[in-house]
Design a protein around this motif. Structure first.
Motif, PDB file in Angstrom:
ATOM      1  N   VAL A 171       0.813  -1.209   0.000  1.00  0.00           N
ATOM      2  CA  VAL A 171       0.000   0.000   0.000  1.00  0.00           C
ATOM      3  C   VAL A 171       0.851   1.265   0.000  1.00  0.00           C
ATOM      4  O   VAL A 171       0.542   2.236  -0.695  1.00  0.00           O
ATOM      5  CB  VAL A 171      -0.940   0.007   1.234  1.00  0.00           C
ATOM      6  CG1 VAL A 171      -1.722   1.307   1.322  1.00  0.00           C
ATOM      7  CG2 VAL A 171      -1.901  -1.180   1.172  1.00  0.00           C
ATOM      8  N   HIS A 172       1.927   1.269   0.781  1.00  0.00           N
ATOM      9  CA  HIS A 172       2.749   2.478   0.906  1.00  0.00           C
ATOM     10  C   HIS A 172       4.222   2.097   0.951  1.00  0.00           C
ATOM     11  O   HIS A 172       4.576   1.026   1.455  1.00  0.00           O
ATOM     12  CB  HIS A 172       2.391   3.253   2.176  1.00  0.00           C
ATOM     13  CG  HIS A 172       3.176   4.527   2.326  1.00  0.00           C
ATOM     14  ND1 HIS A 172       2.990   5.611   1.510  1.00  0.00           N
ATOM     15  CD2 HIS A 172       4.183   4.855   3.177  1.00  0.00           C
ATOM     16  CE1 HIS A 172       3.831   6.571   1.857  1.00  0.00           C
ATOM     17  NE2 HIS A 172       4.571   6.135   2.864  1.00  0.00           N
ATOM     18  N   VAL A 204      -7.525  -6.004   3.728  1.00  0.00           N
ATOM     19  CA  VAL A 204      -6.917  -4.896   4.465  1.00  0.00           C
ATOM     20  C   VAL A 204      -6.358  -3.871   3.493  1.00  0.00           C
ATOM     21  O   VAL A 204      -6.519  -2.656   3.678  1.00  0.00           O
ATOM     22  CB  VAL A 204      -5.821  -5.409   5.414  1.00  0.00           C
ATOM     23  CG1 VAL A 204      -5.108  -4.240   6.095  1.00  0.00           C
ATOM     24  CG2 VAL A 204      -6.421  -6.349   6.457  1.00  0.00           C
ATOM     25  N   ARG A 205      -5.705  -4.341   2.435  1.00  0.00           N
ATOM     26  CA  ARG A 205      -5.192  -3.419   1.421  1.00  0.00           C
ATOM     27  C   ARG A 205      -6.319  -2.605   0.806  1.00  0.00           C
ATOM     28  O   ARG A 205      -6.186  -1.398   0.579  1.00  0.00           O
ATOM     29  CB  ARG A 205      -4.434  -4.175   0.317  1.00  0.00           C
ATOM     30  CG  ARG A 205      -3.187  -4.894   0.814  1.00  0.00           C
ATOM     31  CD  ARG A 205      -2.263  -5.261  -0.339  1.00  0.00           C
ATOM     32  NE  ARG A 205      -2.906  -6.069  -1.355  1.00  0.00           N
ATOM     33  CZ  ARG A 205      -2.961  -7.394  -1.340  1.00  0.00           C
ATOM     34  NH1 ARG A 205      -2.422  -8.069  -0.337  1.00  0.00           N
ATOM     35  NH2 ARG A 205      -3.540  -8.050  -2.316  1.00  0.00           N
ATOM     36  N   ALA A 206      -7.446  -3.244   0.571  1.00  0.00           N
ATOM     37  CA  ALA A 206      -8.598  -2.539   0.003  1.00  0.00           C
ATOM     38  C   ALA A 206      -9.132  -1.491   0.966  1.00  0.00           C
ATOM     39  O   ALA A 206      -9.500  -0.382   0.561  1.00  0.00           O
ATOM     40  CB  ALA A 206      -9.698  -3.533  -0.365  1.00  0.00           C
ATOM     41  N   ASP A 207      -9.164  -1.813   2.258  1.00  0.00           N
ATOM     42  CA  ASP A 207      -9.656  -0.863   3.267  1.00  0.00           C
ATOM     43  C   ASP A 207      -8.770   0.375   3.350  1.00  0.00           C
ATOM     44  O   ASP A 207      -9.240   1.462   3.704  1.00  0.00           O
ATOM     45  CB  ASP A 207      -9.724  -1.524   4.647  1.00  0.00           C
ATOM     46  CG  ASP A 207     -10.867  -2.523   4.766  1.00  0.00           C
ATOM     47  OD1 ASP A 207     -11.788  -2.469   3.931  1.00  0.00           O
ATOM     48  OD2 ASP A 207     -10.821  -3.359   5.693  1.00  0.00           O
ATOM     49  N   LEU A 208      -7.473   0.223   3.030  1.00  0.00           N
ATOM     50  CA  LEU A 208      -6.528   1.331   3.140  1.00  0.00           C
ATOM     51  C   LEU A 208      -6.425   2.153   1.850  1.00  0.00           C
ATOM     52  O   LEU A 208      -5.654   3.114   1.803  1.00  0.00           O
ATOM     53  CB  LEU A 208      -5.143   0.802   3.524  1.00  0.00           C
ATOM     54  CG  LEU A 208      -5.034   0.110   4.893  1.00  0.00           C
ATOM     55  CD1 LEU A 208      -3.630  -0.440   5.094  1.00  0.00           C
ATOM     56  CD2 LEU A 208      -5.412   1.065   6.011  1.00  0.00           C
ATOM     57  N   ALA A 209      -7.192   1.790   0.845  1.00  0.00           N
ATOM     58  CA  ALA A 209      -7.134   2.510  -0.427  1.00  0.00           C
ATOM     59  C   ALA A 209      -7.461   3.983  -0.220  1.00  0.00           C
ATOM     60  O   ALA A 209      -8.299   4.342   0.614  1.00  0.00           O
ATOM     61  CB  ALA A 209      -8.115   1.898  -1.428  1.00  0.00           C
ATOM     62  N   GLY A 210      -6.789   4.837  -0.997  1.00  0.00           N
ATOM     63  CA  GLY A 210      -6.977   6.275  -0.837  1.00  0.00           C
ATOM     64  C   GLY A 210      -6.336   6.814   0.422  1.00  0.00           C
ATOM     65  O   GLY A 210      -6.694   7.897   0.899  1.00  0.00           O
ATOM     66  N   GLY A 226       7.570   2.443   8.590  1.00  0.00           N
ATOM     67  CA  GLY A 226       6.970   3.249   7.535  1.00  0.00           C
ATOM     68  C   GLY A 226       6.409   2.473   6.367  1.00  0.00           C
ATOM     69  O   GLY A 226       5.606   3.001   5.601  1.00  0.00           O
ATOM     70  N   ARG A 227       6.813   1.224   6.197  1.00  0.00           N
ATOM     71  CA  ARG A 227       6.260   0.417   5.114  1.00  0.00           C
ATOM     72  C   ARG A 227       4.862  -0.061   5.498  1.00  0.00           C
ATOM     73  O   ARG A 227       4.612  -0.425   6.638  1.00  0.00           O
ATOM     74  CB  ARG A 227       7.143  -0.801   4.838  1.00  0.00           C
ATOM     75  CG  ARG A 227       8.550  -0.474   4.377  1.00  0.00           C
ATOM     76  CD  ARG A 227       9.395  -1.738   4.267  1.00  0.00           C
ATOM     77  NE  ARG A 227       9.506  -2.419   5.557  1.00  0.00           N
ATOM     78  CZ  ARG A 227      10.023  -3.645   5.707  1.00  0.00           C
ATOM     79  NH1 ARG A 227      10.472  -4.310   4.661  1.00  0.00           N
ATOM     80  NH2 ARG A 227      10.096  -4.186   6.907  1.00  0.00           N
ATOM     81  N   VAL A 228       3.953  -0.077   4.519  1.00  0.00           N
ATOM     82  CA  VAL A 228       2.599  -0.561   4.782  1.00  0.00           C
ATOM     83  C   VAL A 228       2.327  -1.717   3.824  1.00  0.00           C
ATOM     84  O   VAL A 228       1.931  -1.537   2.672  1.00  0.00           O
ATOM     85  CB  VAL A 228       1.548   0.548   4.597  1.00  0.00           C
ATOM     86  CG1 VAL A 228       0.149   0.015   4.910  1.00  0.00           C
ATOM     87  CG2 VAL A 228       1.866   1.742   5.479  1.00  0.00           C
ATOM     88  N   GLY A 229       2.604  -2.922   4.306  1.00  0.00           N
ATOM     89  CA  GLY A 229       2.342  -4.119   3.522  1.00  0.00           C
ATOM     90  C   GLY A 229       3.166  -4.243   2.267  1.00  0.00           C
ATOM     91  O   GLY A 229       2.776  -4.963   1.338  1.00  0.00           O
ATOM     92  N   SER A 230       4.323  -3.578   2.219  1.00  0.00           N
ATOM     93  CA  SER A 230       5.119  -3.580   0.995  1.00  0.00           C
ATOM     94  C   SER A 230       6.532  -4.084   1.269  1.00  0.00           C
ATOM     95  O   SER A 230       7.000  -4.093   2.404  1.00  0.00           O
ATOM     96  CB  SER A 230       5.198  -2.167   0.417  1.00  0.00           C
ATOM     97  OG  SER A 230       5.897  -1.314   1.309  1.00  0.00           O
TER      98      SER A 230
END
Length: 260
Positions: A171-172, A204-210, A226-230
């Protein structure tokens, strides 16, 4: 004479700040399209550059501008990123402030003769305030047309980043955006050791969209590096060059359709 001078302006001179007002007036005689890159200034993990989003938006926008011979504005670099204020170096403005900035900037461009505004975005939290401002502007002046595209959303580019990284795109601080910065600024990317990536389920990735993240303290507590699922460690400069070329090619095609 002035109109003829535009045809001699290639490459970097497509950027608004490298033109004169007679250059712009000549350009407007053949096109009313302009490209506005919008990024952010926020942390991108232990090794990603704080300016990653702005650098990606600017590189894609300039590539589109050069391919389509379109004027490109300087990037908007300060946008909503409150969830990353727990990390030093992040700069965040309110969503309402971004809407006002876009309204004033685009309103100025329209008053001086531009009619077709093409936004190249690189930060999820920008989409709602940008679209709100542009919808209001168009309601007040039906001469205005606009299109907002995140560089990763072009179909082939989107497929490419998921082919390259799968769920590790996350995500990020994604490997795709870090890869582009490795292409642009290879000597600036850090080499700090990163713990194993914590990937996130699809829901979870979908919930964090935008960039639908919590407040800054909770966000840093949940994602301390700082990484978000990446897993940006997967990124390479070679991947970045491929992704950038893909986004520019698709973006130029889309821009040409938009301006008609």
């Amino acid at each position: 004479m002035i109109a003829g001078q535009w045809s001699k302006r290639k490459g970097p001179a497509v950027r608004l700040h490298l033109l004169t007002w007679p250059d712009v007036e000549a350009y407007l005689s053949r096109s009313t399209g302009i490209i506005l890159p919008v990024g952010s200034t926020e942390q991108h993990g232990l090794n990603g550059l704080i300016g990653t989003d702005s650098l990606c938006a600017e590189a894609v926008a300039n590539g589109i501008g050069e391919a389509a011979e379109a004027v490109v504005t300087p990037p908007l670099w300060s946008t909503p990123a409150q969830f990353n204020l727990g990390f030093p170096g992040t700069v965040s403005i309110r969503a309402s402030t971004l809407s006002l900035l876009v309204s004033d900037i685009v309103g100025s461009l329209v008053k001086t003769g531009f009619r077709k505004i093409y936004v190249v975005n690189a930060h999820g939290a920008n989409l709602a305030p940008i679209n709100a401002a542009l919808h209001d502007l168009r309601a007040a002046d039906d001469r205005l047309s606009f299109r907002v595209k995140s560089w990763w959303s072009y179909p082939e580019t989107n497929a490419l980043r998921h082919t390259l990284y799968g769920e590790a795109e996350g995500v990020h601080a994604t490997p795709s955006e870090v890869a582009i910065t490795k292409t642009l600024y290879p000597s600036r990317i850090g080499t700090r050791a990163e713990p194993p990536a914590r990937l996130l389920p699809a829901d979870v990735r979908a919930d964090l969209a935008g960039d639908n993240h919590p407040n800054a303290a909770a966000h840093r507590a949940e994602y301390p590096d700082g990484r978000v699922g990446s897993d940006p460690a997967l990124s390479t400069a070679e991947d970045g060059a491929t992704l950038l070329a893909s986004a520019v090619r698709e973006g130029a095609e889309d821009y040409r359709r938009f301006v008609g």
